[in-house]
Design a protein around this motif. Structure first.
Motif, PDB file in Angstrom:
ATOM      1  N   GLU A   1      -2.386  15.071  -1.047  1.00 47.55           N
ATOM      2  CA  GLU A   1      -2.983  16.424  -0.987  1.00 47.55           C
ATOM      3  C   GLU A   1      -3.710  16.686  -0.042  1.00 47.55           C
ATOM      4  O   GLU A   1      -3.613  17.779   1.024  1.00 47.55           O
ATOM      5  CB  GLU A   1      -3.799  16.317  -2.867  1.00 47.55           C
ATOM      6  CG  GLU A   1      -4.055  17.940  -2.723  1.00 47.55           C
ATOM      7  CD  GLU A   1      -5.304  18.590  -2.452  1.00 47.55           C
ATOM      8  OE1 GLU A   1      -4.626  19.654  -1.983  1.00 47.55           O
ATOM      9  OE2 GLU A   1      -5.917  17.502  -1.708  1.00 47.55           O
ATOM     10  N   ARG A   2      -5.328  15.624   0.286  1.00 50.54           N
ATOM     11  CA  ARG A   2      -5.549  15.794   1.735  1.00 50.54           C
ATOM     12  C   ARG A   2      -5.385  16.000   2.707  1.00 50.54           C
ATOM     13  O   ARG A   2      -5.034  17.080   3.466  1.00 50.54           O
ATOM     14  CB  ARG A   2      -6.214  14.365   1.832  1.00 50.54           C
ATOM     15  CG  ARG A   2      -8.371  14.797   2.056  1.00 50.54           C
ATOM     16  CD  ARG A   2      -9.174  12.979   1.714  1.00 50.54           C
ATOM     17  NE  ARG A   2      -8.843  13.315   0.626  1.00 50.54           N
ATOM     18  CZ  ARG A   2      -9.489  11.664   0.351  1.00 50.54           C
ATOM     19  NH1 ARG A   2      -9.233  11.239   1.082  1.00 50.54           N
ATOM     20  NH2 ARG A   2     -10.048  11.775  -0.548  1.00 50.54           N
TER      21      ARG A   2
ATOM     22  N   HIS B   1      -3.626  19.996   3.062  1.00 52.21           N
ATOM     23  CA  HIS B   1      -4.296  20.334   2.749  1.00 52.21           C
ATOM     24  C   HIS B   1      -5.674  21.063   4.708  1.00 52.21           C
ATOM     25  O   HIS B   1      -5.153  22.213   4.976  1.00 52.21           O
ATOM     26  CB  HIS B   1      -6.193  20.075   2.443  1.00 52.21           C
ATOM     27  CG  HIS B   1      -7.112  21.147   2.665  1.00 52.21           C
ATOM     28  ND1 HIS B   1      -7.385  22.342   2.434  1.00 52.21           N
ATOM     29  CD2 HIS B   1      -7.970  21.010   3.564  1.00 52.21           C
ATOM     30  CE1 HIS B   1      -8.222  22.884   2.694  1.00 52.21           C
ATOM     31  NE2 HIS B   1      -8.926  22.680   3.663  1.00 52.21           N
ATOM     32  N   LYS B   2      -4.964  19.604   5.257  1.00 46.91           N
ATOM     33  CA  LYS B   2      -5.704  19.442   6.288  1.00 46.91           C
ATOM     34  C   LYS B   2      -4.352  20.081   7.722  1.00 46.91           C
ATOM     35  O   LYS B   2      -4.748  20.909   8.455  1.00 46.91           O
ATOM     36  CB  LYS B   2      -6.102  17.828   7.071  1.00 46.91           C
ATOM     37  CG  LYS B   2      -7.396  17.343   6.943  1.00 46.91           C
ATOM     38  CD  LYS B   2      -7.802  15.997   7.729  1.00 46.91           C
ATOM     39  CE  LYS B   2      -8.127  15.488   6.993  1.00 46.91           C
ATOM     40  NZ  LYS B   2      -8.071  13.948   6.834  1.00 46.91           N
TER      41      LYS B   2
ATOM     42  N   ARG C   1      -3.878  11.514  -3.888  1.00 51.51           N
ATOM     43  CA  ARG C   1      -5.476  12.419  -3.498  1.00 51.51           C
ATOM     44  C   ARG C   1      -4.904  12.380  -1.824  1.00 51.51           C
ATOM     45  O   ARG C   1      -5.203  13.487  -1.677  1.00 51.51           O
ATOM     46  CB  ARG C   1      -6.936  11.590  -3.559  1.00 51.51           C
ATOM     47  CG  ARG C   1      -7.625  11.978  -3.747  1.00 51.51           C
ATOM     48  CD  ARG C   1      -8.748  11.112  -3.786  1.00 51.51           C
ATOM     49  NE  ARG C   1      -9.299  11.324  -4.695  1.00 51.51           N
ATOM     50  CZ  ARG C   1     -10.386  10.496  -6.397  1.00 51.51           C
ATOM     51  NH1 ARG C   1      -9.337   9.558  -5.374  1.00 51.51           N
ATOM     52  NH2 ARG C   1     -10.337  10.658  -6.894  1.00 51.51           N
ATOM     53  N   ARG C   2      -4.937  10.797  -1.351  1.00 49.55           N
ATOM     54  CA  ARG C   2      -4.459  11.269  -0.011  1.00 49.55           C
ATOM     55  C   ARG C   2      -3.017  12.186   0.694  1.00 49.55           C
ATOM     56  O   ARG C   2      -3.495  12.995   1.532  1.00 49.55           O
ATOM     57  CB  ARG C   2      -4.056   9.938   0.808  1.00 49.55           C
ATOM     58  CG  ARG C   2      -3.511   9.599   2.053  1.00 49.55           C
ATOM     59  CD  ARG C   2      -3.533   8.303   3.020  1.00 49.55           C
ATOM     60  NE  ARG C   2      -3.460   8.029   4.441  1.00 49.55           N
ATOM     61  CZ  ARG C   2      -3.492   7.342   4.757  1.00 49.55           C
ATOM     62  NH1 ARG C   2      -3.200   6.200   4.782  1.00 49.55           N
ATOM     63  NH2 ARG C   2      -2.896   7.442   6.280  1.00 49.55           N
TER      64      ARG C   2
ATOM     65  N   TYR D   1       0.995  -1.441  -0.033  1.00 48.90           N
ATOM     66  CA  TYR D   1       0.546   0.143   0.192  1.00 48.90           C
ATOM     67  C   TYR D   1       1.045   1.693  -0.288  1.00 48.90           C
ATOM     68  O   TYR D   1       1.811   1.488   0.797  1.00 48.90           O
ATOM     69  CB  TYR D   1      -1.072   0.103   1.646  1.00 48.90           C
ATOM     70  CG  TYR D   1      -1.640   1.909   1.211  1.00 48.90           C
ATOM     71  CD1 TYR D   1      -2.431   1.678   0.343  1.00 48.90           C
ATOM     72  CD2 TYR D   1      -1.504   2.657   2.479  1.00 48.90           C
ATOM     73  CE1 TYR D   1      -2.976   3.218   0.940  1.00 48.90           C
ATOM     74  CE2 TYR D   1      -2.215   3.338   2.160  1.00 48.90           C
ATOM     75  CZ  TYR D   1      -3.168   3.789   1.576  1.00 48.90           C
ATOM     76  OH  TYR D   1      -2.972   5.018   1.398  1.00 48.90           O
ATOM     77  N   ARG D   2       0.332   2.384  -1.180  1.00 48.91           N
ATOM     78  CA  ARG D   2       1.076   3.464  -1.215  1.00 48.91           C
ATOM     79  C   ARG D   2       0.063   4.564  -0.598  1.00 48.91           C
ATOM     80  O   ARG D   2      -0.869   4.031  -1.969  1.00 48.91           O
ATOM     81  CB  ARG D   2       1.752   3.647  -2.020  1.00 48.91           C
ATOM     82  CG  ARG D   2       3.554   2.743  -2.452  1.00 48.91           C
ATOM     83  CD  ARG D   2       4.504   3.253  -1.466  1.00 48.91           C
ATOM     84  NE  ARG D   2       5.263   2.359  -1.292  1.00 48.91           N
ATOM     85  CZ  ARG D   2       5.719   1.208  -0.616  1.00 48.91           C
ATOM     86  NH1 ARG D   2       4.520   0.945   0.686  1.00 48.91           N
ATOM     87  NH2 ARG D   2       6.555   0.363  -0.511  1.00 48.91           N
ATOM     88  N   PRO D   3       0.645   5.573   0.068  1.00 48.80           N
ATOM     89  CA  PRO D   3      -0.562   6.926  -0.238  1.00 48.80           C
ATOM     90  C   PRO D   3      -0.570   7.084  -1.384  1.00 48.80           C
ATOM     91  O   PRO D   3      -0.201   7.422  -2.269  1.00 48.80           O
ATOM     92  CB  PRO D   3       0.091   7.768   1.272  1.00 48.80           C
ATOM     93  CG  PRO D   3       0.835   6.854   2.055  1.00 48.80           C
ATOM     94  CD  PRO D   3       1.655   5.507   1.152  1.00 48.80           C
ATOM     95  N   SER D   4      -2.090   7.931  -2.008  1.00 48.74           N
ATOM     96  CA  SER D   4      -2.394   8.182  -3.142  1.00 48.74           C
ATOM     97  C   SER D   4      -1.922   9.526  -3.064  1.00 48.74           C
ATOM     98  O   SER D   4      -1.794   9.857  -1.654  1.00 48.74           O
ATOM     99  CB  SER D   4      -3.870   8.030  -4.124  1.00 48.74           C
ATOM    100  OG  SER D   4      -4.691   8.000  -3.008  1.00 48.74           O
TER     101      SER D   4
END
Ligand code: ATP
Ligand code: MG
Lengths: 254, 291
Positions: free
Chosen positions: B20-21, B24-25, B17-18, B12-15
């Motif tokens: 970026e999210r 932002h947080k 999208r994750r 598993y590798r963070p996408s």
């Protein structure tokens, strides 16, 4: 399926991943729920059906991937979750009725406080829905004084009262006798006819076969198999699905 | 069951999208912290300027915030505080036990227990209504006046007794409120497993009840901690009395401020500790989620 092809699915999950601490519950879930259709989630206990529904309602934050409602991403941190939840109705596995309110107040809370419907109108509609589910006399009763099946039906009415676009139903037939299962089945069919889109998690395979447009088998954190009830129940492709269904048949539940 | 293939997990590798999210947080969290910091600093500065700019400030400063008297008072106040702490710990323990007993007594059902129940109710009604100061005066001065053989005249013990009498009535009601908020279905489930009434109380009802009332209990304990200062009316030298002595001698109020700050400093760690305990309990037991 009746949905026109150019409209985005009402609900779409894209590579959704959800973990609790070290345990990965949803690993890589893709799912599309077209408008006016019923998607049924099946799978072993603990396979993540309830978790998936909670994620779709933004009650859980997903780790990765994205969820779209009517084509708009709702998992973007910039989105207001309340406005998303207003468009989704949920019936929880444990009902979650408010014990300090009568059945009628449980049902009219959101229409009155969130959707600003007048009390009279909200109560009228609530009574109408209650009557349809055979609970006309219970409007003034408190939830703890109802039978399990009655509570379950109140929870359904409560979810419907906000006139959602999408309904998430978690094990809504678990506490019902066969007659009432038939009754709820009719309600679900009626709702579908009226244009409702639904996602239902259930262990009731007969119910699933009757009502589903799409059946998804959840296993190991992914949707291992999906298709029409005929495909999934009739000719499952995956070995895990075959195994799961064989057990169910052996238990006499299909 | 949920992870059938562990080797798969390693992949598993963070996408994007994750990532970026999360970015932002982080930005949002940083902005919130910045806003909070700036508004705090501004508020503090304004307060400071208003107070120090007021016409009476120089005189007030001398009377209430004199460094000289603060240094003089602090050791004495701290010495006295030791008495407050001991009183608070010992009385607190007795109060919790007594309060719990009274609360449980009040929830006993059946006619057999009527006298006990009535007694407990009467006790709570009386001592909750009686002003603490009157209770203290009566115990601290009334008991020695009786000249009973073998009964102490030690003002600390008598003062502590008065605190226990009053506070266990309060705490009993807090416990009872907690017991009554435990849903009846819990009792039903425990009894149908074969647990007896007392067992149900002990293993199912009370643990839930106590957890629920930790914050109000803490409230009462903090209040008790401050009220231990009242035992000084019997002549015991606690932190307040120690300050009092210096104030009387030099006509400077700084020792009161010192004593006050010391009490505040004492309650803060206790509050943080219970906050931490309750938060941990909540995290472990609840479903959690984002709402
Ligand atoms: N808040 C939570 N914290 C930790 N683990 C959780 C939490 N919620 C769910 N889980 C775990 O996630 C897994 C999936 O749970 P979920 O409730 O989604 O299963 P399910 O498919 O709905 O099962 P069932 O058919 O029994 O209702 C389980 O192993 C459960 O222990
Ligand atoms: Mg579930």
């Amino acid at each position: 399926m009746t949905a026109d092809a150019n409209r985005p699915p009402v609900l779409r999950l894209e590579s959704v991943r959800k973990t609790f601490g070290d345990s990965v519950v949803l690993r890589d879930v893709d799912l599309a729920v077209p408008a006016h259709t019923v998607t049924v989630l099946i799978g072993a206990s603990g396979s993540g059906k309830s978790t998936l529904l909670r994620c779709a309602n933004l009650l859980e934050e997903i780790d990765d991937g994205a969820i779209f409602l009517d084509g708009d991403e709702i998992t973007d941190p910039r989105v207001d979750p309340d406005s998303v939840r207003r468009r989704i109705g949920v019936v929880f596995q444990a009902y979650n009725l408010f014990p300090h309110m009568t059945v009628l107040d449980n049902i009219t809370l959101a229409p009155r406080r969130v959707h600003k419907t007048a009390r009279k109108e909200a109560e009228e509609r609530a009574r109408e829905l209650l009557a349809r589910l055979g609970l006309k006399e219970k409007a003034a009763e408190y939830p703890d004084r109802l039978s399990g099946g009655q509570q379950q039906r109140v929870a359904i009415v409560r979810a419907l009262a906000g006139q959602p676009k999408l309904l998430l139903l978690d094990e809504i037939t678990a506490a019902l006798d066969p007659e009432l299962v038939g009754e709820v089945l009719n309600v679900v069919r009626d709702l579908k006819e009226q244009g409702m889109t639904m996602v239902i998690a259930t262990h009731e395979m007969g119910f699933a076969r009757e009502v589903a447009d799409q059946v998804c088998f959840l296993d190991g954190g992914v949707v291992l198999e999906r298709g029409t009830p005929k495909q999934v129940f009739g000719a499952p492709q995956q070995e895990r699905t075959q195994q799961f269904l064989r057990r169910i048949v052996e238990a006499g539940r299909l | 069951m949920t992870v059938p293939d562990l080797s798969d997990e390693d992949m598993y590798r963070p996408s994007a999208r994750r990532i970026e999210r999360e970015r932002h947080k982080r930005t949002r969290a940083r902005r919130a912290t910045a806003i909070a910091t700036i508004s705090t600093v501004v508020t503090a500065a304004v307060l400071f300027l208003v107070v120090t700019g007021s016409p009476g400030w120089p005189a007030t400063k001398k009377a209430f915030f004199s460094a000289h008297y603060a240094r003089m008072a602090l050791p004495k106040v701290i010495d006295g505080l030791w008495l407050n702490i001991r009183l608070m710990v010992i009385c607190g323990a007795i109060i919790l036990v007594l309060g719990m007993l009274i609360a449980v007594t009040r929830t006993l059902r059946g006619p057999v227990f009527f006298p006990l129940r009535a007694l407990a109710t009467a006790y709570v009604d009386f001592f909750r209504g009686l002003p603490l100061i009157i209770c203290l005066l009566m115990v601290v001065f009334g008991v020695p006046a009786l000249r009973l053989q073998g009964v102490t005249v030690n003002p600390v013990i008598l003062g502590g007794t008065a605190l226990v009498l009053t506070y266990s009535a309060y705490v009993a009601e807090v416990f009872r409120a907690g017991i009554e908020t435990v849903h009846p279905s819990q009792r039903a489930a425990a009894r149908s497993l074969g647990l007896s009434g007392p067992q149900t109380m002990r293993f199912v009802v009370l643990p839930q009840a106590v957890r629920r009332v930790v914050p109000p209990l803490l409230n009462d304990l903090v209040s008790l901690q401050k009220d231990t200062g009242l035992v000084s009316i019997g002549g015991a030298v606690d932190a307040v009395h120690a300050a009092d002595i210096i104030v009387g001698k030099y006509f400077n109020y700084t020792p009161y401020v010192v004593a006050g700050l010391v009490f505040v400093a004492l309650t803060i760690p206790m509050t943080r500790f219970t906050d931490w305990i309750t938060a941990r309990m909540y995290r472990r037991q609840s479903q959690g989620g984002t709402v």
